[in-house]
Design a protein around this motif. Structure first.
Motif, mmCIF file in Angstrom:
data_model
loop_
_atom_site.group_PDB
_atom_site.id
_atom_site.type_symbol
_atom_site.label_atom_id
_atom_site.label_comp_id
_atom_site.label_asym_id
_atom_site.label_seq_id
_atom_site.Cartn_x
_atom_site.Cartn_y
_atom_site.Cartn_z
ATOM 1 N N PHE A 22 -1.563 6.224 14.803
ATOM 2 C CA PHE A 22 -1.353 7.491 14.094
ATOM 3 C C PHE A 22 0.035 7.552 13.473
ATOM 4 N N GLU A 23 0.054 8.054 12.259
ATOM 5 C CA GLU A 23 1.306 8.172 11.528
ATOM 6 C C GLU A 23 1.422 9.618 11.075
ATOM 7 N N ALA A 24 2.503 10.299 11.434
ATOM 8 C CA ALA A 24 2.631 11.694 11.002
ATOM 9 C C ALA A 24 2.875 11.726 9.494
ATOM 10 N N ARG A 25 2.048 12.463 8.771
ATOM 11 C CA ARG A 25 2.205 12.569 7.317
ATOM 12 C C ARG A 25 2.398 14.044 6.975
ATOM 13 N N THR A 51 -4.593 10.338 -2.723
ATOM 14 C CA THR A 51 -5.141 9.282 -1.874
ATOM 15 C C THR A 51 -4.206 8.980 -0.713
ATOM 16 N N GLY A 52 -4.763 8.846 0.490
ATOM 17 C CA GLY A 52 -3.962 8.424 1.634
ATOM 18 C C GLY A 52 -3.433 9.563 2.488
ATOM 19 N N SER A 445 0.143 11.912 -3.193
ATOM 20 C CA SER A 445 -0.175 10.842 -2.248
ATOM 21 C C SER A 445 1.077 10.406 -1.482
ATOM 22 N N PRO A 446 0.929 10.014 -0.224
ATOM 23 C CA PRO A 446 2.099 9.511 0.506
ATOM 24 C C PRO A 446 2.450 8.069 0.113
ATOM 25 N N TYR A 447 1.638 7.451 -0.710
ATOM 26 C CA TYR A 447 1.925 6.057 -1.076
ATOM 27 C C TYR A 447 3.107 5.976 -2.039
ATOM 28 N N ASP A 448 3.788 4.851 -1.988
ATOM 29 C CA ASP A 448 4.959 4.645 -2.829
ATOM 30 C C ASP A 448 4.542 3.887 -4.093
ATOM 31 N N TYR A 449 4.048 4.637 -5.078
ATOM 32 C CA TYR A 449 3.542 3.995 -6.294
ATOM 33 C C TYR A 449 4.631 3.243 -7.046
ATOM 34 N N GLU A 450 5.888 3.736 -6.936
ATOM 35 C CA GLU A 450 6.998 3.041 -7.619
ATOM 36 C C GLU A 450 7.076 1.592 -7.152
ATOM 37 N N ILE A 611 -4.704 1.628 -5.639
ATOM 38 C CA ILE A 611 -3.936 1.721 -4.393
ATOM 39 C C ILE A 611 -4.728 2.538 -3.381
ATOM 40 N N ARG A 612 -5.273 1.882 -2.373
ATOM 41 C CA ARG A 612 -6.110 2.558 -1.387
ATOM 42 C C ARG A 612 -5.488 2.538 0.008
ATOM 43 N N SER A 613 -4.338 1.837 0.161
ATOM 44 C CA SER A 613 -3.648 1.856 1.453
ATOM 45 C C SER A 613 -2.163 1.571 1.201
#
Ligand code: SF4
Length: 660
Positions: A22-25, A51-52, A445-450, A611-613
Motif C-alpha cells: 500500500f502506498e498513501a496517495r 490514471t493511477g 494522476s499521481p504519475y510523473d509524466y514529465e 502510462i498505466r503504472s
C-alpha cells in the motif's frame, strides 16, 4: 462520517494493514473525502480521477461506510455502483470489495454486496423452454440431454448465473438459452414467475452495495426502477461511456436477423407459415438494402470508417417503406397463441412466449417505419459483407431523460472517470448528460509524466484533410522509424480502417520491421488480438476506435502510442448528425459545443493508454498536424498531463531505444 475517511487512506490506516504494497496517495484520500461529502450532503458529484489514483477503492470505501451507517432503512442506505466494462465489474467484486471487507473488519464494519452481471451470463427459462419445443434444430448432438439437465437445474437453482451451473454447457447451446435483452419479455412474458434472473435480482435486495453494469442500470431507469432494488446513491464509474449505454437502452432495431432468429426458434406448426414470413422478410430487407445502396452514403463511401464497415442511410420521414411483414407476423402470432390454448400445460407457456416475441417484433417494426418515438433519429444500416439490412432508432439527445429520471429523481449521483473534463471544463458532460447542481472536482494522476513520457509532435506533417495521400505516406514513414526504434510494444491508433489497412500493408512489407509482430485490427477481432499482443514484447497493434479507450496494457508490452489522426467522429453517423442539427436548430454551434469537446475526450483517452503504472515509460506521437496548425489545437495539448514535448524524431527515437 466523512472526517474519518481520509485517515483510512493513511500509511497506518486499515488499508495499509491489509495491503503490504500500500502506498498513501493524497489524490486517493482526497477523492474519498469528496465522495463522502457528496453522499452526506446529497449533492451530485462529477469527479475526474487521473490514471493511477486508485479511484475504485476511493469511492467504494466511503460508499460502504455510508451504506452501513446505523439508522436509516436499507433503501435509504443502499448504493449501486455501475461500470461499463465487465473487467472493472469483476475487479470490484473479486478484488476491491473482498479487500475492503478484510480492511474494515477490525473496525467492526461489515457489509453485504452482490454482483449482477451482463445478460449473456444468465440462463433464461423462457428460451430454454422454447428451445425444447424445437428440439429438431438443436445445435449439437448432446443438446437434448443437456437441455433436460438445464431444465432440472432451473427448477431448483437459486441463481441464473452460468457459473453456478454444475456441468458444462457448450457455447453453441448456451447462445440459445442465455438471457437476451432483445428477446426478454420481462414481467410481460409467461415465464416471469420462473425467471432465474429475477431470483438474482431478488437476492440483490439483501445487499448494501450492488455492482451492476451500465446496460442494466439504464434498463432499470427505462423501466421506471422495476429491476433494481430501491437505492439512494448511484456511483457511475467509466462515466465517459454513460451516454452510449443510455442510447443503446433507449434505442432499438429490427433486422433480417431478428426475423430469422424468431423463425429458427419457432417449431414448424403450420405448413407454409414460416416460408411466407421468410420470403416477405427477404423481399422487405432486400428492398431496404437496395434503397440504401442507391443513396451511396455512409462512412465507407469517403474511405473513413469507424469499427463497423457499414452503409448508412438516414430515414428522415415515416412511411418510406411499406410494412410487408405485418400480415405474416400477425398470422404467426395468432397461430402460436391458438397453439398455446390446445398445448399441454408443460408446453403452452413456450408457445405463448413465442407469440409474444412475434408481437414484439411487429410492434417494433411498426414503430420504426411510422417513426412513432418522438425526438429520435431513424436510419438503415447494411453490412457490406453480407446481404440483409437493419432498421434502427435512437434518441437524439439523452439529457432530458437523464435529468428527469436520474438527476432530479432524489438519488445522489457520482460520475467518475479518468476523462470527464474537456479543456478543463465539465460543461460538455453536463450538457450531454443533463447534469444539474453538481460539485466538480479534477484530480490529476499521481504519475510523473514529465519523467515517464515524451510527447512527440512532428514539425511538418501534411494535412490529413487537404492532402490525404501525402498524409498517409508520412504516417507510414514516421511509424516505420518509431517502430524500428521501439522494437514494437506499440499501439498505432487510427480513426478509419482505410488508413489502417494502407499503413499496415506498407509496414508488413518493410524488411527492417520483419522482427516485429504486426497485428491488424478487424471488426469483431479486438479481444483475440489484444490477448496475443499482451504476450509479446515485439508487437505493434494497429487498431481503430476500440483501442482508444478502456484497454489496459501496463508494463513493457506498451511503450509507444502513435495517434495518427485526431479522433473527430466520421461524418454521416446518424446520431451525431441529428444531434448537430438539433444544436444548430437551437442557434448553437455543433462543432465547438459538441464535436470538439467530444474529440478532446477521446484524444485524452488515446493518450492515456501509455502510462498505466509508475514503472511505465514511453512515447506518445501525435501525427495529426492540426494540433499545432488549427486554432483549436492548443485545447488538445493543454488537456494532456504536463510532459516533455519534442518536434525531433531523433529525440523520440533515442528515448525509445533507451527503453530497449
Ligand atoms: S423475464 Fe422471461 S425472457 Fe426475460 S430472462 Fe426471465 S425468463 Fe427469460
Amino acid at each position: 462520517m466523512h472526517a474519518d475517511v481520509a485517515a483510512l487512506f493513511g500509511s497506518s490506516g486499515p488499508l495499509a494493514r491489509v495491503l503490504p504494497a500500500f502506498e498513501a496517495r493524497p489524490q486517493q484520500a482526497r477523492m474519498a473525502q469528496e465522495v463522502a461529502t457528496a453522499l452526506a450532503s446529497g449533492r451530485h458529484l462529477l469527479i475526474e480521477a487521473g490514471t493511477g489514483i486508485g479511484k475504485s477503492v476511493a469511492y467504494l470505501l466511503p460508499a460502504i461506510l455510508w451504506a452501513t451507517r446505523p439508522g436509516p432503512p436499507p433503501e435509504e442506505r443502499r448504493v449501486v455502483v455501475s461500470t461499463h466494462t465487465r473487467a472493472l465489474q469483476e475487479q470490484l467484486a473479486r478484488k476491491d470489495l473482498p479487500l475492503l471487507q478484510r480492511a474494515l473488519e477490525s473496525s467492526g464494519v461489515t457489509f453485504r454486496y452482490a454482483l449482477l452481471m451482463g445478460s449473456e451470463n444468465y440462463l433464461c427459462a423462457q428460451r430454454l423452454q422454447e428451445m425444447r419445443l424445437s428440439s429438431a434444430h438443436l445445435p449439437e448432438a448432446r443438446s437434448g440431454e443437456i437441455a433436460e439437465a438445464l431444465s432440472r437445474h432451473s427448477r431448483t437453482a437459486v441463481s441464473g448465473l452460468r457459473s453456478e451451473i454444475p456441468f458444462i454447457v457448450p457455447e453453441a447451446l448456451w447462445s440459445r438459452v442465455r438471457r437476451d435483452r432483445d428477446i426478454c419479455l420481462g414481467a410481460r412474458g409467461p415465464f416471469w414467475e420462473d425467471c432465474l434472473y429475477r431470483r438474482d435480482l431478488v437476492r440483490a435486495r439483501e445487499a448494501d452495495l450492488l455492482i451492476v453494469n451500465h446496460a442494466l442500470f439504464f434498463l432499470d431507469l427505462k423501466t421506471g426502477g422495476r429491476i433494481l432494488p430501491p437505492h439512494a446513491v448511484v456511483i457511475l464509474d467509466e462515466a465517459h461511456r454513460v451516454e452510449e449505454s443510455v442510447v443503446s437502452q433507449l434505442g432499438f432495431s429490427v433486422s433480417d436477423r431478428s426475423v430469422a432468429r424468431l423463425l429458427d426458434e419457432t417449431p414448424a406448426i403450420v405448413p407454409g407459415l414460416a416460408p411466407r414470413l421468410r420470403d416477405a422478410a427477404a423481399e422487405f430487407f432486400e428492398d431496404v438494402r437496395r434503397r440504401a445502396e442507391g443513396e451511396k452514403r455512409g462512412p465507407v463511401a469517403d474511405g473513413r470508417a469507424p469499427d463497423s464497415p457499414a452503409l448508412l442511410m438516414r430515414l428522415r420521414e415515416a412511411g418510406v417503406f411499406a410494412d410487408r411483414l405485418r400480415a405474416p407476423l400477425l398470422d404467426l402470432e395468432s397461430t402460436l397463441e391458438e397453439r398455446a390454448r390446445v398445448a399441454s400445460p408443460d408446453e403452452a407457456p413456450a408457445f405463448l412466449s413465442l407469440g409474444a416475441r412475434a408481437r414484439d417484433l411487429r410492434e417494433r417494426l411498426a414503430a420504426l417505419l411510422e417513426q412513432r418515438i418522438p425526438d429520435s433519429v431513424y436510419w438503415v444500416e447494411c453490412d457490406r459483407h453480407r446481404r440483409g439490412a437493419a432498421l434502427h432508432t435512437a434518441p437524439i439527445e439523452v439529457a432530458h431523460v437523464l435529468r428527469k429520471q436520474l438527476f432530479e429523481d432524489g438519488r445522489t449521483v457520482v460520475l467518475t472517470s479518468a476523462t470527464l473534463a474537456a479543456a478543463g471544463s465539465f460543461a460538455h458532460v453536463r450538457r450531454r448528460l443533463g447534469v444539474v447542481a453538481a460539485s466538480e472536482v479534477v484530480l490529476g494522476s499521481p504519475y510523473d509524466y514529465e519523467k515517464q513520457a515524451l510527447l512527440y509532435l512532428p514539425a511538418s506533417m501534411p494535412d490529413p484533410v487537404g492532402e490525404p495521400d501525402e498524409f498517409s505516406e508520412s504516417v507510414t514513414a514516421t511509424c516505420r522509424r518509431l517502430l524500428r526504434a521501439s522494437g514494437g510494444g506499440a499501439f498505432v491508433l487510427f480513426t478509419s480502417y482505410a488508413l489502417l489497412r494502407r499503413v499496415h500493408e506498407a509496414l508488413s512489407s518493410e524488411p527492417s520491421l520483419r522482427d516485429l509482430e504486426l497485428f491488424r485490427h478487424e471488426p469483431g477481432q479486438a479481444s483475440p488480438i489484444l490477448e496475443r499482443f499482451r504476450m509479446t514484447r515485439t508487437g505493434a497493434l494497429l487498431g481503430t476506435m476500440t483501442f482508444w479507450q478502456g484497454v489496459d496494457v501496463p508494463g513493457e508490452a506498451l511503450r509507444l502510442v502513435i495517434i495518427t489522426r485526431l479522433p473527430f467522429e466520421v461524418p454521416g453517423q446518424p446520431i451525431s448528425e441529428a444531434r448537430a442539427e438539433a444544436i444548430r436548430g437551437r442557434g448553437g454551434d455543433p462543432f465547438n459545443e459538441d464535436a470538439l469537446p467530444e474529440t478532446i475526450l477521446t484524444f485524452r483517452q488515446g493518450f492515456g493508454r501509455l502510462i498505466r503504472s509508475r514503472e511505465d515509460r514511453g512515447v506518445v506521437a501525435v501525427l495529426d498536424p492540426r494540433v499545432t496548425t488549427r486554432p483549436y489545437g492548443p485545447m488538445f495539448l493543454e488537456s494532456l498531463p504536463p510532459c516533455r514535448r519534442t518536434e525531433s524524431l531523433q529525440e523520440a527515437e533515442r528515448f525509445l531505444r533507451r527503453l530497449n
